[in-house]
Design an enzyme around this catalytic site. Structure first.
Site, PDB file in Angstrom:
ATOM      1  N   LYS A   1     -12.507  -0.897  -0.544  1.00  0.00           N
ATOM      2  CA  LYS A   1     -11.176   0.064  -1.385  1.00  0.00           C
ATOM      3  C   LYS A   1     -12.708  -0.344  -2.709  1.00  0.00           C
ATOM      4  O   LYS A   1     -12.680   0.881  -2.523  1.00  0.00           O
ATOM      5  CB  LYS A   1      -9.845  -0.045  -1.181  1.00  0.00           C
ATOM      6  CG  LYS A   1      -9.973   0.404   0.446  1.00  0.00           C
ATOM      7  CD  LYS A   1      -7.759  -0.521   0.129  1.00  0.00           C
ATOM      8  CE  LYS A   1      -7.675  -0.963   1.380  1.00  0.00           C
ATOM      9  NZ  LYS A   1      -7.447   0.577   2.865  1.00  0.00           N
TER      10      LYS A   1
ATOM     11  N   HIS B   1      -5.397  -3.638  -1.402  1.00  0.00           N
ATOM     12  CA  HIS B   1      -5.405  -3.258  -2.402  1.00  0.00           C
ATOM     13  C   HIS B   1      -5.078  -3.924  -4.051  1.00  0.00           C
ATOM     14  O   HIS B   1      -5.325  -2.553  -5.604  1.00  0.00           O
ATOM     15  CB  HIS B   1      -4.247  -2.318  -2.583  1.00  0.00           C
ATOM     16  CG  HIS B   1      -3.986  -1.021  -1.018  1.00  0.00           C
ATOM     17  ND1 HIS B   1      -4.588   0.034  -1.589  1.00  0.00           N
ATOM     18  CD2 HIS B   1      -3.747  -0.965  -0.090  1.00  0.00           C
ATOM     19  CE1 HIS B   1      -4.797   1.040  -0.751  1.00  0.00           C
ATOM     20  NE2 HIS B   1      -4.238  -0.237   0.673  1.00  0.00           N
TER      21      HIS B   1
ATOM     22  N   SER C   1       0.710  -1.509  -0.279  1.00  0.00           N
ATOM     23  CA  SER C   1       0.331  -0.224   0.157  1.00  0.00           C
ATOM     24  C   SER C   1       0.864   1.568   0.090  1.00  0.00           C
ATOM     25  O   SER C   1       0.419   2.462  -0.398  1.00  0.00           O
ATOM     26  CB  SER C   1      -0.988  -0.151   1.292  1.00  0.00           C
ATOM     27  OG  SER C   1      -0.420  -0.854   2.478  1.00  0.00           O
TER      28      SER C   1
END
Ligand code: PMP
Length: 392
Positions: free
Chosen positions: A239, A208, A180
């Protein structure tokens, strides 16, 4: 009452080091243009990779779920907090990930607490990349398993550790899929090969990578064609998926074991109906809208190449996470504050999250950024970059 006075001293120390900051407060949602203090600011920091946080189908699903079930689920999953939409979400997630089963938690953070805190036993060893996320580290800390850390993506060191750890019962190798802070991708094919050679279990945290890597955003395992060879795929629904929550995908036995033993699953109330319904709709959107991911990748690749050509150091980035390395903490914070004055929000990431001399501002490119937005960000970066002497 003197009890907590020391906290103020520590806060003063953070201020002295240039590391004191409170969260930015936004007056509008989603982006990429958002309001802060009455100003329109270009959001370059959100994990809303595909722009799903205000997707019409997901908003509609949330509204309908509130109408049908109310705003709360009323309980933990194992008492009365499992709704049919939680169940359906897990079925469709498993199908999407190509695994036998999936189990949903309230966040990616609690997923890692649940998975590692539950699975790791005192006679096991967990072998973890040094740049793995805090939630993995904390999940591991909940257990009495032995810990070994390998240098970031260092496969030689990983193999050394595997060679020396034959006496443990189970050996777990844990890695982020996409890291990240740097935006680089784990060498998962090498990890899987070593795991198979040394009979270890592979866990990848795709926080991610979910919605970002692989076909339709299926994740790192799919990206490398390793389906069926990774034991545990962890992901977040917070996310690219655009809502909040996390999951562990793997075998049915893994799911049922976690249902019986994972403390965040057992002792914390389940996702609200609106959250479960909008996550479910998001999985369907991912499957039907590959163009969102294609747009995000095209924009990220061209923005990164452009910044590199301009002379910026984008570190190891190979995904839509693009750090601009600035240097020590106070200078990096100042750089980020100057960008904000220019109308661009990209937060400073500084020590101890990254090495003391590797402070950076982190950009995340999403499917919602237009070419004009990215040019606006670039012009701000060029202006502030020159002021800070970053362009060589
Ligand atoms: N794992 C990784 C690798 C992450 O980057 C994050 C998000 N910061 C998490 C887990 C936690 O996810 P969530 O925000 O859903 O709790």
């Amino acid at each position: 009452m003197a009890g907590l006075d020391g906290l103020k001293d520590e806060l003063e120390e953070l201020k002295r080091q240039g590391r004191y900051r409170l969260p930015a407060v936004w007056e509008s949602g989603s982006g990429p243009w958002m309001e802060m203090g009455g100003r329109r600011i270009l959001q370059m920091a959100s994990n809303n990779y595909l722009g799903l946080t205000d997707h019409p189908r997901m908003k509609q699903a949330a509204i309908e779920a509130i109408e049908k079930y109310g705003v709360g689920s009323g309980s933990v999953r194992t008492i009365s907090g499992t709704l049919d939409i939680h169940d359906q979400l897990e079925r469709e997630l498993a199908e999407f990930k190509g695994t036998e089963a999936a189990l949903v938690f309230q966040s990616g953070f609690t997923t890692n607490q649940g998975v590692f805190g539950t699975l790791l036993q005192p006679d096991d060893v967990v072998i973890s990349d040094e740049l793995n996320h805090a939630s993995i580290i904390d999940g591991i800390r909940l257990t009495k398993a032995a810990r070994r850390i390998f240098k970031h993506k260092d496969m030689n060191q990983l193999e050394e550790i595997l060679k020396e750890s034959g006496s443990f019962n189970r050996r777990y190798i844990v890695t982020d899929g996409v890291f990240s802070m740097d935006g680089d991708i784990a060498p998962l094919p090498d990890i899987v090969e070593l795991a198979e050679r040394y009979d270890a279990i592979v866990c990848v945290d795709d926080a991610h990578a979910s919605g970002v890597l692989g076909k339709n955003g299926k994740g790192t395992t799919d990206h490398f064609g390793l389906n069926g060879r990774v034991h545990i795929q962890i992901g977040t629904l917070s996310k690219a998926v655009g809502v909040v929550g996390g999951y562990a995908a793997g075998s049915l036995a893994l799911k049922e074991y976690l249902i019986h033993k994972a403390r965040p699953f057992l002792f914390s109330t389940s996702q609200t109906p609106a959250v479960a319904a909008s996550c479910l709709e998001a999985i369907r959107v991912l499957r039907s809208s590959p163009e969102l991911g294609e747009r995000m990748w095209a924009s990220a690749n061209s923005f990164r190449s452009q910044l590199q050509a301009d002379g910026f150091d984008t570190g190891a980035s190979e995904t839509p996470i693009i750090p601009i390395v600035v240097g020590e903490a106070a200078r990096t914070m100042e750089f980020s504050a100057r960008l904000l004055e220019e109308g661009v929000f990209a937060p400073a990431i500084v020590y101890p999250t990254v090495a003391a001399d590797k402070g950076r501002v982190r950009f995340i490119i999403t499917a919602s950024h237009t070419a004009e937005d990215l040019e606006f960000a670039r012009q701000a970066l060029l202006k502030v970059g020159r002021e800070f002497g970053l362009l060589g």
